[in-house]
Enzyme design. Structure first.
Site: not given
Ligand code: BG6
Length: 490
Positions: A179, A217, A236, A241
């Site tokens: 994404h 985050e 993850d 990403h």
């Protein structure tokens, strides 16, 4: 009559469907971007009527998009949403699913997207059974499959998954989603680099000293311990990403903006990344765990799962030789913020005095992916009426200022539409995903041997990670830029 387009979502009762996929499809519907006669069929085990499914989705879409935004067109959108209860782990379910899809499509040739929003352990069976039921074969209209991350958990399992996938689907039918590639500012990196002439001449080892990429985050793992404990931060977000961001910063200029030429260049960069060695991981990487991680629900009291990592990678090619790329990400950090910092070299000879105790700030280009999407460039200016006093100033571009009326899209809105259009530019190709695992595997392997006998360095919630991460850069004469975009004056 136009062919129907059907989006079959496997894993329809999950959070991804209710909070990402359906709101994204709804937004595309409102903007009239979906092809005519698009239908959505949700599949999962829980028995539910179409009505009950729609009601759930209305409530989750209202949460995501705001009640007032959903109220306007939901009644027009809802009739295209359907539900079919089936156990996707059973081969016998697939002919029934096929029949349910056909009933929606009628007798016209149809185009289909299968979206795997499932627990990853169900991927292999779902793909195999779709094949056995003949559902992957184009039948007057195309068939495509979108697969969510995690795609494999190491190189070996990824190769197996790719092999099984290719036994049923051709690579051209496969859309592996990350994404991050759907984020506007990530695509803007390509525009910045390839639609301007001023950056390219300096975009190399002669002018760039190092690159930092941070995905920080503020939140912890929340209720995701079941998944996170098996993944950890390297699987993850690094394998996907962060490496994707690295490829876009480091790749050569493709000859065309087209899926395969673009991805060829991305793969070339990944191929040039020097493979880390597992026997000296502590030389180039650091792991950490936020304080209190062990008290999160579902986390083992002696868990060694890293929630933070920092990693130096080197790219062995003419453009990037000796320019380190530092990658860093963690949960429970000081802020939610993703950005890339391109640190330029300092002037080779400084003719102005830098006052004692001050350091010269050399140019930085900061690309902020979120939250305040934008770009800023730092440079030195003369302070007026103060002799030859220098000051660091900024040039800013912020999406919210420049495109006030156009909200920044959610990634899924863009990516789903691209898959419907057949544009795979922002999806990950087989060779790309395998190489990304090849890069991350030795890091995971090296650390798992070491952390078996010792706990990970802890860092306080709300910090920028463990002190060891600062030391990693310090020993190389550098320091982390902590949220350049968060605290500059505007
Ligand atoms: C997901 C990870 O892929 O990306 C999550 O599984 C992470 O752990 C998320 O929180 C971050 O995405 P974003 O868009 O919020 O930066």
């Amino acid at each position: 009559m136009d062919s129907a387009t059907t989006i079959v979502i496997f894993g329809a009762s999950g959070d991804l469907t209710s909070h990402k996929l359906i709101p994204a499809l709804y937004e595309n519907f409102v903007k009239k971007r979906l092809p005519p006669r698009t239908q959505i069929l949700g599949i999962s085990r829980t028995p539910m009527s179409d009505e009950a499914f729609r009601k759930r989705l209305l409530s989750s879409s209202s949460e995501v998009l705001g009640k007032e935004n959903v109220a306007s067109s939901w009644s027009e959108f809802a009739p295209s949403v359907h539900y079919y209860a089936a156990d996707v782990s059973k081969e016998a379910s697939y002919p029934l699913i096929e029949q349910a899809v056909r009933e929606l499509e009628g007798s016209n040739p149809s185009r289909r997207i299968y979206y795997l929003a499932l627990a990853p352990e169900l991927y292999l069976h779902t793909i195999e059974y779709l094949g056995k039921a003949g559902m992957a074969r184009p039948d007057g209209g195309w068939r495509r499959i979108i697969i969510e991350k995690p795609f494999g958990r190491d190189l070996t399992s990824t190769r197996v998954l790719n092999q099984k996938l290719h036994a049923v689907f051709d690579e051209s039918q496969v859309y592996r989603i990350d994404h991050y590639l759907g984020k506007e500012t990530i695509q803007n990196l390509l525009v910045l680099r390839f639609a301007n002439t001023i950056f390219e001449p300096v975009w190399n080892r002669n002018f760039i000293e190092h690159v930092q990429i941070t995905v920080a985050e503020a939140g912890g793992i929340g209720s995701r311990a079941g998944y996170y404990e098996t993944a950890g931060v390297l699987r993850d977000v690094f394998q996907n990403h962060l490496l994707q961001l690295l490829t876009l910063i480091a790749m050569e200029i493709p000859s065309r903006f087209e899926a395969n030429t673009l991805r060829d260049e991305k793969v070339k960069v990944l191929d040039a990344v020097r493979l880390p060695k597992s026997d000296d991981v502590e030389q180039y990487s650091v792991l950490g765990q936020y304080q209190g991680y062990h008290s999160e629900s579902g986390v083992a009291p002696d868990s060694r799962t890293p929630t933070f990592a920092a990693l130096r990678l080197n790219i062995d090619n003419w453009r990037w030789q000796d320019v380190p790329f530092y990658l860093r990400s963690g949960k429970a950090m000081a802020a939610k913020m993703s950005e890339a910092v391109i640190q330029f070299r300092c002037p080779p000879h400084m003719i102005f005095d830098v006052p004692r105790g001050e350091t010269l700030h050399c140019n930085q280009l900061v690309v902020t992916v979120q939250p305040d999407e934008g770009i800023h460039l730092t440079f030195m200016t003369k302070v007026p009426d103060a002799g030859m006093k220098l000051h660091e100033s900024n040039l800013y571009f912020h999406y919210r200022d420049s495109y006030e009326k156009i909200p920044v899209l959610d990634s899924y809105e863009r990516l789903l539409l691209d898959a419907i259009k057949g544009d795979a530019s922002l999806f990950i190709r087989q060779d790309e995903i395998e190489r990304a695992w090849q890069i991350i595997d030795p890091v995971i392997e090296g650390w798992s041997a070491r952390t078996a006998s010792s706990l990970l360095p802890q860092y306080p919630r709300g910090s920028w990670g463990p002190a060891e991460a600062d030391a990693l850069l310090k020993q190389e004469g550098r320091s982390w830029v902590n949220g350049a975009s968060l605290h500059h004056d505007r």
